[in-house]
Design an enzyme around this catalytic site. Structure first.
Site, mmCIF file in Angstrom:
data_model
loop_
_atom_site.group_PDB
_atom_site.id
_atom_site.type_symbol
_atom_site.label_atom_id
_atom_site.label_comp_id
_atom_site.label_asym_id
_atom_site.label_seq_id
_atom_site.Cartn_x
_atom_site.Cartn_y
_atom_site.Cartn_z
ATOM 1 N N TRP A 1 0.803 -1.232 0.000
ATOM 2 C CA TRP A 1 0.000 0.000 0.000
ATOM 3 C C TRP A 1 0.831 1.276 0.000
ATOM 4 O O TRP A 1 0.302 2.366 0.226
ATOM 5 C CB TRP A 1 -1.010 -0.008 1.140
ATOM 6 C CG TRP A 1 -0.515 -0.321 2.513
ATOM 7 C CD1 TRP A 1 -0.400 -1.551 3.089
ATOM 8 C CD2 TRP A 1 -0.102 0.613 3.502
ATOM 9 N NE1 TRP A 1 0.077 -1.437 4.371
ATOM 10 C CE2 TRP A 1 0.255 -0.117 4.655
ATOM 11 C CE3 TRP A 1 -0.005 2.005 3.533
ATOM 12 C CZ2 TRP A 1 0.728 0.493 5.827
ATOM 13 C CZ3 TRP A 1 0.452 2.624 4.698
ATOM 14 C CH2 TRP A 1 0.806 1.866 5.822
ATOM 15 N N ASN B 1 2.004 -6.024 6.985
ATOM 16 C CA ASN B 1 1.988 -7.012 8.060
ATOM 17 C C ASN B 1 1.216 -8.265 7.659
ATOM 18 O O ASN B 1 0.351 -8.219 6.794
ATOM 19 C CB ASN B 1 1.335 -6.406 9.306
ATOM 20 C CG ASN B 1 -0.066 -5.907 9.022
ATOM 21 O OD1 ASN B 1 -0.237 -4.788 8.545
ATOM 22 N ND2 ASN B 1 -1.080 -6.728 9.285
ATOM 23 N N ASP C 1 2.400 -5.829 14.247
ATOM 24 C CA ASP C 1 1.878 -4.980 13.167
ATOM 25 C C ASP C 1 2.973 -4.129 12.530
ATOM 26 O O ASP C 1 2.767 -2.969 12.205
ATOM 27 C CB ASP C 1 0.739 -4.081 13.688
ATOM 28 C CG ASP C 1 -0.027 -3.404 12.568
ATOM 29 O OD1 ASP C 1 0.123 -3.808 11.407
ATOM 30 O OD2 ASP C 1 -0.769 -2.445 12.863
#
Lengths: 562, 154
Positions: free
Chosen positions: A256, A274, A317
């Site tokens: 992203w 992640n 994360d």
């Protein structure tokens, strides 16, 4: 009753505005031109300014001596109409592109504009209607556009890659590239390479299978798709060790953030997100390739040439989506990456061999990475219902916002976040479009600070730091004027001396920064452009400022005309 | 605290939430009726929306479309006040001014699946109740789906 009054047919909203409706045609922006973008610093042709991701400009009119006179030249207000998704999480996060005096920039909620980069006049606008109920992990945001081949490319919140006519803003083609019912979305700035447009997916917090795609820039036909989680039988699939063989299907590893690219190697350096679920590793035993990695992808075929995983079997994360800056030193080509996990990595760009790894933040408790790259987890949420605190928090020592590399000093200028968090593992079943974290997470709201660090990417030496009360949540920009620009969460846009870190100038923009400034020149005058507007995933990177004022203004600065 | 259960419309009426200046000042958003668009042989989906007198709402308040695509709305203002509609559409929202006792059309294009809200951006029409929903059903095309087995949904 009389007949109804004829109200006619509804008209485009922009028809009731001062928007001009067209932008001047510019010279064609093609692959060769973007490849040589450094040779035309008057323009900012691609997301990072240049393919290497350095975010460095050769412009020097605004410099250490003149910057104290830097003033606003114009301001563009994005505004909003009606109800929009993520009504409280919108943020102006783009990096403005400029071609021969025309600025192309995207904003929240599917909006794109062409703006006269000298005056701020709105030339055309496009708004992609965004579903109010689209799944967005991290706010109603878009990180920018790509310009080339006479078109402007945008990836929309509902995962459509669209091409617009660069002179009118009219849609040329529209390709659906993601499944919004499965939680996929779009926020990345596309990248033009050769005759293709490169575009990565978002949605890792909803348990999707990440991918990056290449499209024909003229037609929108997909050339290739590379999933960043292998399915059974593919290389890397052995790192997904669950008995049910289901974890890979929801494995995350989304792309992203825009990749960097090396035209000589013909490699895209794509950071991946992640694994899913973020914090519950028991359901996905193994290293979970290619999550939290840089994957070097052959731009012609989509094949992965090499990879380096920064956080195997992530439990915190720690996306690695952020940039991998390409630079050369003594004839060797490197990529450098400041990871969410608090470590800075420099790799050989040709094969991914680890050259140097060192911490760039003060507080790391999740684990340790030795100088030879061995990773040892120490603190993680492994017991159901038991809170575990760790540094850096899930937004990382550095988020997606970008560092910059000065070709003057050879240093990386890193926006650093010092924020921890507590995660409590809470297992849950997977269901499409429902958040799939596997924990309750609370990021620290009192104990935080930040700084810009000037770091040598090959030795790890920190030359200086400019400390701030609040974490740094925006991208840095370096210029040949010897300056490092940085926006703060409290609205100040500052210029630092690249050699000392001394603050030389600042301007209060009225809302926090979470974007990537760029610079350009028109008629011999240098400008600095920075979108502002506090929003996005604030609860992740700085919940201590969840109550700060939102905004969506683009500020452009220049020296006063004489 | 007491709760109610059963017929939703009756509950809203009993609570005074489905009209103007009852328990609250305006009408609670999302309390209108549900309508369904009809798809023509030309592939265009059509629906009619009215603004009833003194109710400050679009009727139906929610329109369901089988999928995203090209849409033609007929908008009728039966109220004795002037309103408008700003309706999402790919490219740019469409705007129509609706004086008292007027009728017009809007041609829009929306992706599916997903929900879009439109409203009358005059005064606080939006807060009083003039906010409607256009709901696109369907699935994304196969080429946009991930290569993985079917997954459970809520």
């Amino acid at each position: 009753m009389t007949d109804y009054v004829d109200a006619g047919e509804a008209i485009p909203h922009a028809q009731l505005s001062a928007v001009k409706g067209s932008a001047p045609a510019t010279g064609n922006v093609d692959y060769d031109r973007i490849r040589n973008a450094r040779s035309e610093p008057a323009n900012w042709l691609t997301y990072y300014g240049t393919y290497d991701g350095q975010r460095y400009s050769d412009l020097n009119q605004i410099n250490k001596d003149t910057v104290k006179r830097l003033s606003p030249a114009w301001v563009f207000q994005a505004g909003a109409v009606g109800m929009q998704s993520g009504a409280s999480t919108y943020s102006f996060e783009a990096s403005p592109l400029v071609v021969e005096g025309v600025m192309y920039v995207s904003g929240p909620d599917g909006r794109a504009w062409a703006i006269d980069a000298k005056t701020g006049q709105e030339l055309w606008r496009y708004k992609h209607a965004s579903p109010y109920d689209v799944s967005l992990c991290c706010g109603n945001v878009n990180r920018g556009l790509a310009v080339g081949h006479g078109k402007v490319y945008m990836y929309t919140l509902n995962a459509h890659l669209i091409a617009l006519d660069a002179t009118t803003g009219e849609k040329v083609w529209d390709v659906t590239n993601g499944d919004v019912r499965a939680g996929e979305s779009g926020s990345v700035a596309p990248l033009i390479v050769k005759d293709m447009v490169i575009c990565g997916s978002a949605g890792g917090e909803f348990g999707v299978r990440g991918h990056i795609d290449a499209f024909d820039a003229q037609t929108g036909e997909r050339r290739w798709r590379r999933y960043t989680v292998p399915k059974p039988g593919e290389p890397g699939s052995e790192t997904w060790g669950d008995d049910s063989q289901e974890a890979w299907q929801r494995g995350g590893a989304n792309c992203w953030v825009t990749p960097t690219y090396d035209p000589d190697l013909e490699l895209l350096f794509q950071g991946t997100g992640n694994p899913a679920p973020d914090f519950d590793g028991d359901v996905r035993p193994g290293d979970n390739l290619y999550t939290d990695s840089v994957v070097a992808i052959d731009v012609n075929t989509g094949e992965i040439r090499w990879h380096y995983q920064f956080t195997p079997h992530d439990l915190w994360d720690y996306d690695s989506t952020m940039e991998n800056i390409v630079f050369e030193r003594d004839g060797r080509k490197y990529v450098s990456h400041a990871d969410k996990n608090g470590y800075f990595f420099t790799l050989d760009a040709t094969n991914g061999e680890l050259v140097k790894v060192f911490p760039f933040v003060d507080r790391i408790t999740w684990g340790e990475i030795t100088p030879d790259g061995k990773v040892t987890p120490k603190v993680y949420p492994d017991e159901e219902g038991v809170p575990v605190h760790f540094w850096p928090g899930p937004a990382g020592g550095k988020e997606w916002t970008h560092m910059a590399y000065s070709r003057n000093t050879g240093l990386m200028y890193i926006p650093v976040q010092e924020v921890g968090a507590t995660a409590t593992r809470r297992r849950r079943e997977f269901k499409e479009s429902i958040p799939y974290w596997g924990a309750g997470v609370a990021v620290d709201i009192e104990d935080f600070y930040g700084y810009v660090a000037a770091v040598d990417p090959l030795t790890g030496e920190e030359k200086w730091r400019w400390r701030n009360e609040y974490p740094m949540c925006a991208s840095t920009l370096c210029t040949a004027g010897g300056l490092v620009f940085q926006g703060t969460p409290t609205g100040e846009f500052v210029a630092l001396d690249e050699e000392t870190g001394e603050k030389l100038w600042s301007f209060q923009c009225g809302s926090g920064h979470h974007s990537s400034p760029s610079t350009y020149e028109i008629d011999g005058r240098q400008y600095i452009a920075v979108p502002t507007g506090w929003g996005g995933w604030i609860e992740g990177f700085l919940p201590g400022l969840l109550g700060a004022a939102a905004g969506d203004a683009l500020f452009v600065f220049a020296l006063p005309e004489v | 605290m007491t709760t109610t259960s059963g017929d939703r419309a009756a509950e809203l009426t009993d609570a005074g939430l489905d009209g103007q200046n009852k328990i609250a000042l305006g009408r609670l958003l999302g309390t209108g009726t549900v309508g369904y668009a009809e798809e023509g042989s030309d592939g265009v989906m059509r629906a009619t929306i009215r603004i009833p007198e003194d109710e400050l709402r679009y009727d139906p308040g929610i329109i369901v479309f089988p999928h995203g695509g090209e849409i033609e709305l007929t908008l009728i203002n039966d109220d004795k006040n002037t309103h408008c509609a700003v309706i999402p559409s790919n490219g740019d929202p469409k705007f129509i001014w609706l004086v008292n006792h007027s009728k017009g059309t809007a041609k829009i294009s929306l992706d599916g699946p997903g929900t879009y809200y439109y409203s009358s951006n005059s005064g606080n029409d939006e807060g009083r109740g003039l906010t409607g929903a256009l709901v696109m059903g369907g699935e994304v095309p196969d080429h946009a789906k991930q290569d993985r087995p079917p997954q459970p949904r809520p």
